[in-house]
Design an enzyme around this catalytic site. Sequence first.
Site, PDB file in Angstrom:
ATOM      1  N   GLY A  86       0.900  -1.091   0.104  1.00  0.00           N
ATOM      2  CA  GLY A  86       0.007  -0.012   0.070  1.00  0.00           C
ATOM      3  C   GLY A  86       0.741   1.371  -0.009  1.00  0.00           C
ATOM      4  O   GLY A  86       2.119   1.220   0.130  1.00  0.00           O
ATOM      5  N   SER A 113      -2.650  -2.866  -4.302  1.00  0.00           N
ATOM      6  CA  SER A 113      -3.401  -2.760  -2.848  1.00  0.00           C
ATOM      7  C   SER A 113      -4.532  -2.041  -2.897  1.00  0.00           C
ATOM      8  O   SER A 113      -4.821  -1.074  -3.488  1.00  0.00           O
ATOM      9  CB  SER A 113      -2.224  -2.259  -1.926  1.00  0.00           C
ATOM     10  OG  SER A 113      -2.823  -1.856  -0.761  1.00  0.00           O
ATOM     11  N   GLN A 134      -6.096  -6.458  -4.750  1.00  0.00           N
ATOM     12  CA  GLN A 134      -5.869  -6.977  -3.314  1.00  0.00           C
ATOM     13  C   GLN A 134      -7.109  -6.185  -2.598  1.00  0.00           C
ATOM     14  O   GLN A 134      -6.912  -4.847  -2.623  1.00  0.00           O
ATOM     15  CB  GLN A 134      -4.364  -6.703  -2.759  1.00  0.00           C
ATOM     16  CG  GLN A 134      -4.665  -7.244  -1.474  1.00  0.00           C
ATOM     17  CD  GLN A 134      -4.632  -5.877  -0.525  1.00  0.00           C
ATOM     18  OE1 GLN A 134      -4.386  -4.864  -0.548  1.00  0.00           O
ATOM     19  NE2 GLN A 134      -5.314  -5.993   0.990  1.00  0.00           N
ATOM     20  N   TYR A 136      -8.769  -5.242   1.009  1.00  0.00           N
ATOM     21  CA  TYR A 136      -8.893  -5.172   2.467  1.00  0.00           C
ATOM     22  C   TYR A 136     -10.309  -5.137   2.468  1.00  0.00           C
ATOM     23  O   TYR A 136     -10.950  -4.247   2.334  1.00  0.00           O
ATOM     24  CB  TYR A 136      -8.111  -4.017   3.003  1.00  0.00           C
ATOM     25  CG  TYR A 136      -6.705  -4.215   3.318  1.00  0.00           C
ATOM     26  CD1 TYR A 136      -6.391  -5.443   4.060  1.00  0.00           C
ATOM     27  CD2 TYR A 136      -5.795  -3.178   2.802  1.00  0.00           C
ATOM     28  CE1 TYR A 136      -5.062  -5.594   4.338  1.00  0.00           C
ATOM     29  CE2 TYR A 136      -4.444  -3.311   3.260  1.00  0.00           C
ATOM     30  CZ  TYR A 136      -4.253  -4.594   3.857  1.00  0.00           C
ATOM     31  OH  TYR A 136      -2.827  -4.643   4.195  1.00  0.00           O
ATOM     32  N   THR A 162      -7.229 -10.334   1.518  1.00  0.00           N
ATOM     33  CA  THR A 162      -5.965 -10.292   2.744  1.00  0.00           C
ATOM     34  C   THR A 162      -6.808 -10.440   4.101  1.00  0.00           C
ATOM     35  O   THR A 162      -7.868  -9.660   4.532  1.00  0.00           O
ATOM     36  CB  THR A 162      -5.305  -8.985   2.768  1.00  0.00           C
ATOM     37  OG1 THR A 162      -4.530  -8.860   1.588  1.00  0.00           O
ATOM     38  CG2 THR A 162      -4.039  -9.187   4.037  1.00  0.00           C
ATOM     39  N   LYS A 241      -5.188 -14.366   1.089  1.00  0.00           N
ATOM     40  CA  LYS A 241      -3.795 -14.103   1.325  1.00  0.00           C
ATOM     41  C   LYS A 241      -3.383 -13.958   3.216  1.00  0.00           C
ATOM     42  O   LYS A 241      -4.332 -13.000   3.637  1.00  0.00           O
ATOM     43  CB  LYS A 241      -3.110 -12.808   0.888  1.00  0.00           C
ATOM     44  CG  LYS A 241      -1.824 -12.172   1.073  1.00  0.00           C
ATOM     45  CD  LYS A 241      -1.505 -11.018   0.174  1.00  0.00           C
ATOM     46  CE  LYS A 241      -0.198 -10.590   0.896  1.00  0.00           C
ATOM     47  NZ  LYS A 241      -0.119  -9.687   1.866  1.00  0.00           N
ATOM     48  N   HIS A 265       2.511 -11.824   6.341  1.00  0.00           N
ATOM     49  CA  HIS A 265       2.461 -10.361   5.842  1.00  0.00           C
ATOM     50  C   HIS A 265       3.752  -9.807   6.169  1.00  0.00           C
ATOM     51  O   HIS A 265       4.038  -8.644   6.685  1.00  0.00           O
ATOM     52  CB  HIS A 265       1.256  -9.666   6.934  1.00  0.00           C
ATOM     53  CG  HIS A 265       0.750  -8.405   6.126  1.00  0.00           C
ATOM     54  ND1 HIS A 265      -0.440  -8.467   5.926  1.00  0.00           N
ATOM     55  CD2 HIS A 265       0.994  -7.179   5.910  1.00  0.00           C
ATOM     56  CE1 HIS A 265      -1.092  -7.356   5.333  1.00  0.00           C
ATOM     57  NE2 HIS A 265      -0.072  -6.676   5.460  1.00  0.00           N
ATOM     58  N   ARG A 320       9.203  -6.088  -0.106  1.00  0.00           N
ATOM     59  CA  ARG A 320      10.366  -5.238   0.112  1.00  0.00           C
ATOM     60  C   ARG A 320      11.154  -5.094  -0.725  1.00  0.00           C
ATOM     61  O   ARG A 320      11.599  -3.815  -1.248  1.00  0.00           O
ATOM     62  CB  ARG A 320      10.778  -5.377   1.643  1.00  0.00           C
ATOM     63  CG  ARG A 320       9.862  -5.183   2.785  1.00  0.00           C
ATOM     64  CD  ARG A 320      10.425  -5.502   3.958  1.00  0.00           C
ATOM     65  NE  ARG A 320       9.727  -5.300   5.408  1.00  0.00           N
ATOM     66  CZ  ARG A 320       8.810  -6.418   5.946  1.00  0.00           C
ATOM     67  NH1 ARG A 320       9.179  -7.659   5.194  1.00  0.00           N
ATOM     68  NH2 ARG A 320       8.468  -6.284   6.799  1.00  0.00           N
TER      69      ARG A 320
HETATM   70  C1  FMN Z   1       5.509  -1.076   3.331  1.00  0.00           C
HETATM   71  C2  FMN Z   1       4.465  -2.377   3.247  1.00  0.00           C
HETATM   72  C3  FMN Z   1       2.976  -2.185   2.595  1.00  0.00           C
HETATM   73  C4  FMN Z   1       2.101  -3.279   2.453  1.00  0.00           C
HETATM   74  N1  FMN Z   1       1.049  -3.104   2.263  1.00  0.00           N
HETATM   75  C5  FMN Z   1       0.313  -4.387   2.138  1.00  0.00           C
HETATM   76  C6  FMN Z   1      -1.104  -4.300   1.630  1.00  0.00           C
HETATM   77  O1  FMN Z   1      -1.542  -2.820   1.424  1.00  0.00           O
HETATM   78  N2  FMN Z   1      -1.859  -5.159   1.431  1.00  0.00           N
HETATM   79  C7  FMN Z   1      -1.478  -6.440   1.607  1.00  0.00           C
HETATM   80  O2  FMN Z   1      -2.051  -7.306   1.484  1.00  0.00           O
HETATM   81  N3  FMN Z   1      -0.267  -6.632   2.035  1.00  0.00           N
HETATM   82  C8  FMN Z   1       0.613  -5.530   2.271  1.00  0.00           C
HETATM   83  N4  FMN Z   1       1.814  -5.923   2.741  1.00  0.00           N
HETATM   84  C9  FMN Z   1       2.410  -7.158   2.825  1.00  0.00           C
HETATM   85  C10 FMN Z   1       2.976  -7.667   1.443  1.00  0.00           C
HETATM   86  O3  FMN Z   1       1.854  -7.741   0.444  1.00  0.00           O
HETATM   87  C11 FMN Z   1       3.792  -9.023   1.649  1.00  0.00           C
HETATM   88  O4  FMN Z   1       2.755 -10.049   2.377  1.00  0.00           O
HETATM   89  C12 FMN Z   1       5.011  -8.700   2.397  1.00  0.00           C
HETATM   90  O5  FMN Z   1       5.610  -7.638   1.881  1.00  0.00           O
HETATM   91  C13 FMN Z   1       6.036 -10.018   2.026  1.00  0.00           C
HETATM   92  O6  FMN Z   1       7.163 -10.037   2.638  1.00  0.00           O
HETATM   93  P1  FMN Z   1       8.617  -9.622   1.840  1.00  0.00           P
HETATM   94  O7  FMN Z   1       8.505  -8.254   2.326  1.00  0.00           O
HETATM   95  O8  FMN Z   1       9.445 -10.196   3.044  1.00  0.00           O
HETATM   96  O9  FMN Z   1       8.825 -10.106   0.685  1.00  0.00           O
HETATM   97  C14 FMN Z   1       2.802  -4.775   2.977  1.00  0.00           C
HETATM   98  C15 FMN Z   1       4.175  -4.851   3.169  1.00  0.00           C
HETATM   99  C16 FMN Z   1       4.989  -3.684   3.236  1.00  0.00           C
HETATM  100  C17 FMN Z   1       6.493  -4.109   3.657  1.00  0.00           C
END
Ligand code: FMN
Length: 371
Positions: A86, A113, A134, A136, A162, A241, A265, A320
């Site tokens: 996001g 997102s 995705q 929410y 999610t 998810k 997450h 990331r």
């Molecule tokens: C800054 C940030 C924002 C995220 N925003 C969302 C989001 O809006 N919706 C969601 O389902 N997951 C969100 N996530 C989780 C990611 O979809 C994912 O599950 C996670 O980053 C995977 O791990 P990794 O960063 O180690 O690859 C976010 C993760 C980060 C780091």
Amino acid sequence: METITERTFPVQYEQLENLAEQKMEKDVFDYVQSGAGYEETLRANRQAFEQWKIVPRFLTDVSRLSTQVKVNGAEIAAPILLAPIGMQGIVHEEGELATARAAAKENLPFVASTVSSYSMEEIASETHGVRWFQLYYPNDPAIAKSLVERAKTAGYSAIVITVDMAMLGYRERDRTNRYSPFLLGKGIANYEADPVFNERVSRSENASFLDEMKKVFYKPSLCWEDIAYLRSITSLPIYLKGILSAEDARTAADFGIEGIVVSNHGGRQLDGCIASLDALSSIKKEIGDELTILFDSGIRRGADIVKALALGADAVFVGRPYLYGLAVDGEVGVQRVLKQLKEDLFISLSLAGVSSLKELNEQWVQRAKEE
Ligand SMILES: Cc1cc2nc3c(=O)[nH]c(=O)nc-3n(C[C@H](O)[C@H](O)[C@H](O)COP(=O)(O)O)c2cc1C
């Protein structure tokens, strides 16, 4: 700071993270990098990868290996999707627009997102690439329906719900910094553009978009009936998810959805919960090929993807790493990260003796022996 070129763009994830840190405000970097609580799960995600080792096979003719796979009906360049992240506008002004363009150029799906900095229609207008939305799940079924219908109209080919966000995780670093991009209104574009939500705002006296969004954004009462409702109103494939147990995976399969994303997450929700990688094998055993199994949390390199695929994933989400690419060099930065990951994956698979992605299974990995 020096201009980044192809030659100077970091190859190592750790260097990329350092460079991204230099480009970002401290509170923004902390928001991206951190996990919930004591960050036990954030660390466990990486430790789990180190505890599984690849057992390579040799003399297998890997000369015809291709990383191309079909996921959700689309031929993509590699079993890699860009995880929903996001509010990407906090790391780069072009945010999701840049990310979606980079993903399309690399023929990898972008998962947008709910709380993106640009609306799903704006993102869609930037690219013809494969895109998923995705969700929410909001605490108002009419808004849920509207978001999903808009996604379909805008050419998104799957919905990722999610399920691990009944509320925001207890993120100590963000609390210490008193930083919340959500409360700063950095992720309201999809709500602002939503006709059903706008109607709701106009009915409530003096409420700002953000005030009203705060009222409906979280849905702690989310349960399987809501998934059944969504299933009944959309023909788009649905992926859940945040699944971490074989029991929930079984229920998901019985609900007639298309797939799950095994994920914690990125360690940002429940601290102390199991590493995502450690959940894979039992889930695969339970559901076999009944559902598409996607995976995320901790993927940094090609060998990580090999391990996740061997343990039962059909494809992985990366989070990331690409966001750091975006922070460092916008669209070009995201594209470089994706290119590097693809190449690393191709080499890792080849050296593991995998001649076709279809054959990769649990025999390719073993638990590292305890000292
Ligand atoms: C800054 C940030 C924002 C995220 N925003 C969302 C989001 O809006 N919706 C969601 O389902 N997951 C969100 N996530 C989780 C990611 O979809 C994912 O599950 C996670 O980053 C995977 O791990 P990794 O960063 O180690 O690859 C976010 C993760 C980060 C780091």
